[in-house]
Motif scaffolding. Structure first.
Motif, PDB file in Angstrom:
ATOM      1  N   PRO A   1      -3.100  10.072  -1.002  1.00 52.48           N
ATOM      2  CA  PRO A   1      -2.054  10.221  -2.026  1.00 52.48           C
ATOM      3  C   PRO A   1      -0.934   9.186  -1.860  1.00 52.48           C
ATOM      4  CG  PRO A   1      -2.743  12.372  -1.262  1.00 52.48           C
ATOM      5  CD  PRO A   1      -3.481  11.375  -0.399  1.00 52.48           C
ATOM      6  N   GLU A   2      -0.635   8.853  -0.602  1.00 56.68           N
ATOM      7  CA  GLU A   2       0.451   7.889  -0.336  1.00 56.68           C
ATOM      8  C   GLU A   2       0.103   6.493  -0.863  1.00 56.68           C
ATOM      9  OE1 GLU A   2      -0.914   9.911   1.944  1.00 56.68           O
ATOM     10  OE2 GLU A   2       0.740  11.363   2.052  1.00 56.68           O
ATOM     11  N   ASP A   3      -1.192   6.170  -0.922  1.00 59.94           N
ATOM     12  CA  ASP A   3      -1.595   4.863  -1.469  1.00 59.94           C
ATOM     13  C   ASP A   3      -1.165   4.773  -2.942  1.00 59.94           C
ATOM     14  OD1 ASP A   3      -2.965   3.871   0.856  1.00 59.94           O
ATOM     15  OD2 ASP A   3      -4.644   5.200   0.383  1.00 59.94           O
ATOM     16  N   VAL A   4      -1.300   5.879  -3.651  1.00 60.50           N
ATOM     17  CA  VAL A   4      -0.917   5.889  -5.065  1.00 60.50           C
ATOM     18  C   VAL A   4       0.615   5.898  -5.188  1.00 60.50           C
ATOM     19  CG1 VAL A   4      -1.154   7.124  -7.259  1.00 60.50           C
ATOM     20  CG2 VAL A   4      -3.044   7.145  -5.611  1.00 60.50           C
ATOM     21  N   ALA A   5       1.249   6.681  -4.318  1.00 55.74           N
ATOM     22  CA  ALA A   5       2.721   6.786  -4.373  1.00 55.74           C
ATOM     23  C   ALA A   5       3.395   5.436  -4.153  1.00 55.74           C
ATOM     24  CB  ALA A   5       3.208   7.798  -3.334  1.00 55.74           C
ATOM     25  N   GLU A   6       2.761   4.619  -3.332  1.00 53.54           N
ATOM     26  CA  GLU A   6       3.319   3.290  -3.062  1.00 53.54           C
ATOM     27  C   GLU A   6       3.383   2.452  -4.351  1.00 53.54           C
ATOM     28  OE1 GLU A   6       1.180   0.783  -0.062  1.00 53.54           O
ATOM     29  OE2 GLU A   6       2.340   2.095   1.260  1.00 53.54           O
ATOM     30  N   ALA A   7       2.328   2.528  -5.132  1.00 53.95           N
ATOM     31  CA  ALA A   7       2.298   1.780  -6.398  1.00 53.95           C
ATOM     32  C   ALA A   7       3.337   2.340  -7.375  1.00 53.95           C
ATOM     33  CB  ALA A   7       0.900   1.835  -7.005  1.00 53.95           C
ATOM     34  N   VAL A   8       3.457   3.663  -7.399  1.00 52.29           N
ATOM     35  CA  VAL A   8       4.465   4.281  -8.275  1.00 52.29           C
ATOM     36  C   VAL A   8       5.853   3.790  -7.893  1.00 52.29           C
ATOM     37  CG1 VAL A   8       5.581   6.470  -8.918  1.00 52.29           C
ATOM     38  CG2 VAL A   8       3.080   6.350  -8.736  1.00 52.29           C
ATOM     39  N   SER A   9       6.093   3.735  -6.599  1.00 56.23           N
ATOM     40  CA  SER A   9       7.414   3.331  -6.100  1.00 56.23           C
ATOM     41  C   SER A   9       7.783   1.933  -6.602  1.00 56.23           C
ATOM     42  CB  SER A   9       7.396   3.376  -4.569  1.00 56.23           C
ATOM     43  OG  SER A   9       8.526   2.763  -4.033  1.00 56.23           O
ATOM     44  N   VAL A  10       6.807   1.038  -6.584  1.00 50.66           N
ATOM     45  CA  VAL A  10       7.084  -0.335  -7.028  1.00 50.66           C
ATOM     46  C   VAL A  10       7.410  -0.342  -8.527  1.00 50.66           C
ATOM     47  CG1 VAL A  10       6.087  -2.629  -7.356  1.00 50.66           C
ATOM     48  CG2 VAL A  10       5.708  -1.406  -5.217  1.00 50.66           C
ATOM     49  N   PHE A  11       6.606   0.338  -9.312  1.00 49.39           N
ATOM     50  CA  PHE A  11       6.850   0.351 -10.768  1.00 49.39           C
ATOM     51  C   PHE A  11       8.170   1.062 -11.114  1.00 49.39           C
ATOM     52  CE2 PHE A  11       2.065  -0.053 -11.609  1.00 49.39           C
ATOM     53  CZ  PHE A  11       2.169  -1.406 -11.908  1.00 49.39           C
ATOM     54  N   ALA A  12       8.514   2.076 -10.348  1.00 52.10           N
ATOM     55  CA  ALA A  12       9.743   2.829 -10.653  1.00 52.10           C
ATOM     56  C   ALA A  12      11.000   2.032 -10.311  1.00 52.10           C
ATOM     57  CB  ALA A  12       9.747   4.153  -9.885  1.00 52.10           C
ATOM     58  N   GLY A  13      10.842   1.046  -9.447  1.00 49.57           N
ATOM     59  CA  GLY A  13      11.991   0.240  -9.038  1.00 49.57           C
ATOM     60  C   GLY A  13      12.332  -0.830 -10.060  1.00 49.57           C
ATOM     61  N   ASP A  14      13.084  -1.808  -9.617  1.00 42.18           N
ATOM     62  CA  ASP A  14      13.580  -2.815 -10.562  1.00 42.18           C
ATOM     63  C   ASP A  14      12.769  -4.104 -10.558  1.00 42.18           C
ATOM     64  OD1 ASP A  14      15.496  -1.386 -11.820  1.00 42.18           O
ATOM     65  OD2 ASP A  14      17.140  -1.993 -10.518  1.00 42.18           O
ATOM     66  N   SER A  15      11.531  -4.043 -10.036  1.00 42.21           N
ATOM     67  CA  SER A  15      10.666  -5.231 -10.072  1.00 42.21           C
ATOM     68  C   SER A  15       9.853  -5.222 -11.365  1.00 42.21           C
ATOM     69  CB  SER A  15       9.686  -5.229  -8.902  1.00 42.21           C
ATOM     70  OG  SER A  15      10.339  -4.894  -7.726  1.00 42.21           O
ATOM     71  N   PHE A  16       9.068  -6.255 -11.556  1.00 43.76           N
ATOM     72  CA  PHE A  16       8.128  -6.324 -12.683  1.00 43.76           C
ATOM     73  C   PHE A  16       8.807  -6.158 -14.048  1.00 43.76           C
ATOM     74  CE2 PHE A  16       5.238  -5.132  -9.176  1.00 43.76           C
ATOM     75  CZ  PHE A  16       4.359  -6.207  -9.271  1.00 43.76           C
ATOM     76  N   LEU A  17       9.875  -6.925 -14.254  1.00 39.52           N
ATOM     77  CA  LEU A  17      10.619  -6.758 -15.500  1.00 39.52           C
ATOM     78  C   LEU A  17      10.056  -7.613 -16.646  1.00 39.52           C
ATOM     79  CD1 LEU A  17      14.240  -6.506 -14.058  1.00 39.52           C
ATOM     80  CD2 LEU A  17      12.709  -4.670 -14.766  1.00 39.52           C
ATOM     81  N   TYR A  18       8.933  -8.298 -16.384  1.00 38.11           N
ATOM     82  CA  TYR A  18       8.250  -9.000 -17.476  1.00 38.11           C
ATOM     83  C   TYR A  18       6.812  -8.499 -17.578  1.00 38.11           C
ATOM     84  CZ  TYR A  18       7.372 -12.879 -20.709  1.00 38.11           C
ATOM     85  OH  TYR A  18       7.073 -13.624 -21.826  1.00 38.11           O
ATOM     86  N   THR A  19       6.631  -7.235 -17.224  1.00 41.41           N
ATOM     87  CA  THR A  19       5.292  -6.631 -17.145  1.00 41.41           C
ATOM     88  C   THR A  19       5.353  -5.230 -17.735  1.00 41.41           C
ATOM     89  OG1 THR A  19       4.911  -7.820 -15.070  1.00 41.41           O
ATOM     90  CG2 THR A  19       3.449  -5.986 -15.521  1.00 41.41           C
ATOM     91  N   THR A  20       4.535  -4.990 -18.753  1.00 41.47           N
ATOM     92  CA  THR A  20       4.436  -3.616 -19.273  1.00 41.47           C
ATOM     93  C   THR A  20       3.065  -3.436 -19.919  1.00 41.47           C
ATOM     94  OG1 THR A  20       5.637  -1.888 -20.478  1.00 41.47           O
ATOM     95  CG2 THR A  20       5.432  -4.017 -21.607  1.00 41.47           C
TER      96      THR A  20
END
Ligand SMILES: NC(=O)c1ccc[n+]([C@@H]2O[C@H](COP(=O)([O-])OP(=O)(O)OC[C@H]3O[C@@H](n4cnc5c(N)ncnc54)[C@H](OP(=O)(O)O)[C@@H]3O)[C@@H](O)[C@H]2O)c1
Length: 255
Positions: free
Chosen positions: A221-240
């Motif tokens: 489950p933590e492998d998935v949570a790690e990806a969620v954490s990145v998307f929930a943060g302020d990175s990837f602002l030219y990606t949707t």
């Protein structure tokens, strides 16, 4: 200001790892689930130890009024909404060949896994639009899809259809909400060790031994949570409207 996240199905399995991770990242966390709060006490106590104040909403995401309550109770408690993680999901109660699948099972899986995401996201987006922007974006929606969006399992076809629906929902909402400053992402887990896969663990143990997954272990489950954490943060602002496979490389076609 502390940001707020809703995690559906956030009291166990992948959702619980996501709740914990977002709490560690500094979010207020509202967890929605069908069980009584007392039945989730152990995990919720662990969550409380990280974020102090959390909210548990007993709600069935397949029920319209419950979806409304998830949003309202979160806003009432925390006064904001920045991240929605559409994680709650079910497998068919019985695996059955495609030719024997019942309409009842199809409706149960589609209503829980897909229709709920369509309409909870609609409510969440409208709520986000009514709130001031804090930080680099207005909000983020993260849908927990599945490798089954693109992999045929003919003994649980309704699940595959439900997750293929998530893929299009992700693109639709990403398209509609980009101009509002709301980012929408999809994560496609492979085989993750949770209650959902417990009933078929022998099958997946064998597939892991046989080398079906390039990274030869169960996903956590933590492998998935790690990806969620990145998307929930302020990175990837030219990606949707994109997706990430968290599947040990299972999506790689091999020859
Ligand atoms: N495990 C995997 O290998 C895997 C792979 C790909 C994708 N996924 C997806 O990842 C997500 C989480 O799966 P998981 O493995 O963590 O499953 P799980 O351990 O079975 O947990 C499912 C969670 O969803 C909640 N839930 C189910 N129906 C609900 C409803 N009608 N309303 C509100 N909450 C509901 C449950 O709440 P209660 O605790 O209250 O029952 C529980 O918290 C699902 O969308 C699943 O399809 C899982």
């Amino acid at each position: 200001m502390k940001k707020t996240a809703i995690v559906t199905g956030g009291s166990r399995g992948i959702g619980f790892a996501v709740s914990l991770r977002l709490a560690k990242d500094g979010f207020n966390v509202a967890v929605a689930g069908t069980r009584a709060q007392s039945d989730c006490a152990k995990n919720l106590d662990e969550l409380a130890a990280v974020c102090g104040d959390y909210l548990y909403i007993r709600a069935d995401v397949s029920v319209s009024g419950d979806r409304r309550r998830i949003i309202d109770e979160t806003l009432n408690k925390f006064g904001g909404l920045h991240v929605l993680v559409n994680n709650a999901g079910v497998a068919p109660k019985m695996r059955a060949d495609l030719l024997e699948m019942s309409e009842e099972s199809y409706d149960y899986v589609m209503n829980t896994n897909t229709k709920s995401v369509m309409f909870l996201t609609q409510l969440a987006a409208k709520a986000m639009l009514g709130l001031p922007v804090t930080g680099k974006k207005r909000g983020t929606v993260i849908n927990i899809g599945s490798c089954s969006a693109g992999v045929s399992s003919i003994n649980r076809g309704e699940y595959c259809v439900s997750k293929a629906g998530i893929a299009m929902l992700t693109m639709l909402y990403a398209d509609r909400l980009a101009k509002e400053g709301i980012f929408v992402h999809e994560i496609r887990p492979g085989v993750i060790e949770t209650d959902m896969t417990a009933a078929v663990s022998e099958k997946y143990n064998r597939l892991i031994r046989e080398g079906v997954f390039p990274i030869a272990r169960w996903g956590r489950p933590e492998d998935v949570a790690e990806a969620v954490s990145v998307f929930a943060g302020d990175s990837f602002l030219y990606t949707t409207g994109n997706y990430v496979d968290v599947d040990g490389g299972f999506h790689i076609r091999r020859l």
